[in-house]
Design a protein around this motif. Structure first.
Motif, PDB file in Angstrom:
ATOM      1  N   PHE A 141       0.801  -1.213   0.000  1.00  0.00           N
ATOM      2  CA  PHE A 141       0.000   0.000   0.000  1.00  0.00           C
ATOM      3  C   PHE A 141       0.840   1.272   0.000  1.00  0.00           C
ATOM      4  O   PHE A 141       0.296   2.371  -0.010  1.00  0.00           O
ATOM      5  N   GLU A 142       2.163   1.136   0.020  1.00  0.00           N
ATOM      6  CA  GLU A 142       3.034   2.304   0.112  1.00  0.00           C
ATOM      7  C   GLU A 142       2.937   3.242  -1.084  1.00  0.00           C
ATOM      8  O   GLU A 142       3.078   4.436  -0.947  1.00  0.00           O
ATOM      9  N   GLY A 143       2.703   2.717  -2.262  1.00  0.00           N
ATOM     10  CA  GLY A 143       2.665   3.565  -3.447  1.00  0.00           C
ATOM     11  C   GLY A 143       1.305   4.191  -3.727  1.00  0.00           C
ATOM     12  O   GLY A 143       1.155   4.939  -4.683  1.00  0.00           O
ATOM     13  N   GLY A 163      -7.732  17.925  -2.358  1.00  0.00           N
ATOM     14  CA  GLY A 163      -6.986  18.455  -3.493  1.00  0.00           C
ATOM     15  C   GLY A 163      -5.500  18.167  -3.489  1.00  0.00           C
ATOM     16  O   GLY A 163      -4.799  18.520  -4.427  1.00  0.00           O
ATOM     17  N   ALA A 164      -4.986  17.538  -2.445  1.00  0.00           N
ATOM     18  CA  ALA A 164      -3.552  17.237  -2.372  1.00  0.00           C
ATOM     19  C   ALA A 164      -3.344  15.727  -2.390  1.00  0.00           C
ATOM     20  O   ALA A 164      -3.998  14.999  -1.643  1.00  0.00           O
ATOM     21  N   PRO A 165      -2.443  15.244  -3.241  1.00  0.00           N
ATOM     22  CA  PRO A 165      -2.149  13.803  -3.226  1.00  0.00           C
ATOM     23  C   PRO A 165      -1.421  13.440  -1.925  1.00  0.00           C
ATOM     24  O   PRO A 165      -0.370  13.996  -1.627  1.00  0.00           O
ATOM     25  N   THR A 166      -2.012  12.545  -1.139  1.00  0.00           N
ATOM     26  CA  THR A 166      -1.482  12.184   0.169  1.00  0.00           C
ATOM     27  C   THR A 166      -1.309  10.667   0.243  1.00  0.00           C
ATOM     28  O   THR A 166      -2.195   9.928  -0.171  1.00  0.00           O
ATOM     29  N   PRO A 167      -0.168  10.195   0.758  1.00  0.00           N
ATOM     30  CA  PRO A 167       0.024   8.746   0.890  1.00  0.00           C
ATOM     31  C   PRO A 167      -1.056   8.123   1.775  1.00  0.00           C
ATOM     32  O   PRO A 167      -1.447   8.708   2.791  1.00  0.00           O
ATOM     33  N   LEU A 168      -1.520   6.953   1.389  1.00  0.00           N
ATOM     34  CA  LEU A 168      -2.581   6.260   2.114  1.00  0.00           C
ATOM     35  C   LEU A 168      -2.220   6.051   3.584  1.00  0.00           C
ATOM     36  O   LEU A 168      -3.067   6.241   4.461  1.00  0.00           O
ATOM     37  N   ASN A 169      -0.959   5.689   3.857  1.00  0.00           N
ATOM     38  CA  ASN A 169      -0.582   5.382   5.241  1.00  0.00           C
ATOM     39  C   ASN A 169      -0.628   6.612   6.154  1.00  0.00           C
ATOM     40  O   ASN A 169      -0.564   6.479   7.369  1.00  0.00           O
ATOM     41  N   GLN A 170      -0.745   7.828   5.588  1.00  0.00           N
ATOM     42  CA  GLN A 170      -0.900   9.029   6.406  1.00  0.00           C
ATOM     43  C   GLN A 170      -2.376   9.342   6.671  1.00  0.00           C
ATOM     44  O   GLN A 170      -2.691  10.162   7.523  1.00  0.00           O
TER      45      GLN A 170
END
Length: 188
Positions: A40-42, A49-56
């Motif tokens: 799931f890291e990628g 409106g901002a691309p944010t990593p799932l783990n955050q």
């Protein structure tokens, strides 16, 4: 040996170790029969409106080998997280129960396993290319020392032999990691 060759060899070895680490990290993102957080890291989610990593944005739990429970910290982001998971290359369709998303990974087909094996081989080759690139740079540095007469030709040849041994050692480590990953992928 001159002061320069041990420093060049040490730097080359550090870079080769880093290449092996990166290759192993790349292998961990390739899906096998079991769910892992590395898969799931990628994945990025459009969060206000901002691309944010799932783990955050969400916690991940693994109650079973092929089941993942994704719980967004902000319930308002639930639909965006669901969309990001659906659109990812994992090939999953999350189930929304209101509080969290249940993701069941489909069993890998023989065809999919072969695709992942090819992907693993490509990543391994990228690792070997990085190792050979490090070797090439270190070799040029040694040749420059010989050319500038800072060391003798014999020392340069000995240094290159040590460099070749390092290159072989780290290439074999990548090969062993690839073999282990292929074994993991092909185990049903």
């Amino acid at each position: 040996m001159s002061e320069g060759i041990p420093a060049i060899l040490k730097d080359a070895e550090e870079r080769m170790k880093k290449s092996v680490e990166v290759t192993r990290d790349e292998f961990s993102t390739i899906r096998t029969g079991r769910a892992s957080s590395a898969m799931f890291e990628g994945i990025t989610v459009d969060y206000y409106g901002a691309p944010t990593p799932l783990n955050q944005l969400a916690s991940l739990q693994f109650p079973e080998a092929r089941t993942i429970i994704v719980t967004p910290y902000d319930k308002g982001a639930m639909s965006n997280v669901e969309t990001a998971l659906r659109d990812s290359d994992l090939g999953v369709n999350p189930t929304n129960n209101g509080d969290n998303l249940r993701v069941v990974l489909p069993a890998l087909t023989e065809e999919r396993r072969k695709e992942y094996t090819k992907l693993a081989r490509t990543k391994a080759e990228d690792g070997r290319i990085a190792i050979r690139g490090t070797r090439g740079n270190a070799k040029k540095a040694m040749e420059q020392l010989v050319k500038d007469k800072e060391i003798g030709e014999d020392e340069g040849v000995r240094g290159e032999k040590e460099l070749d041994a390092l290159t072989k050692k780290y290439s074999e480590i990548v090969d062993q990691a690839l073999e282990a990953k292929e074994q993991e992928l092909l185990t049903v």
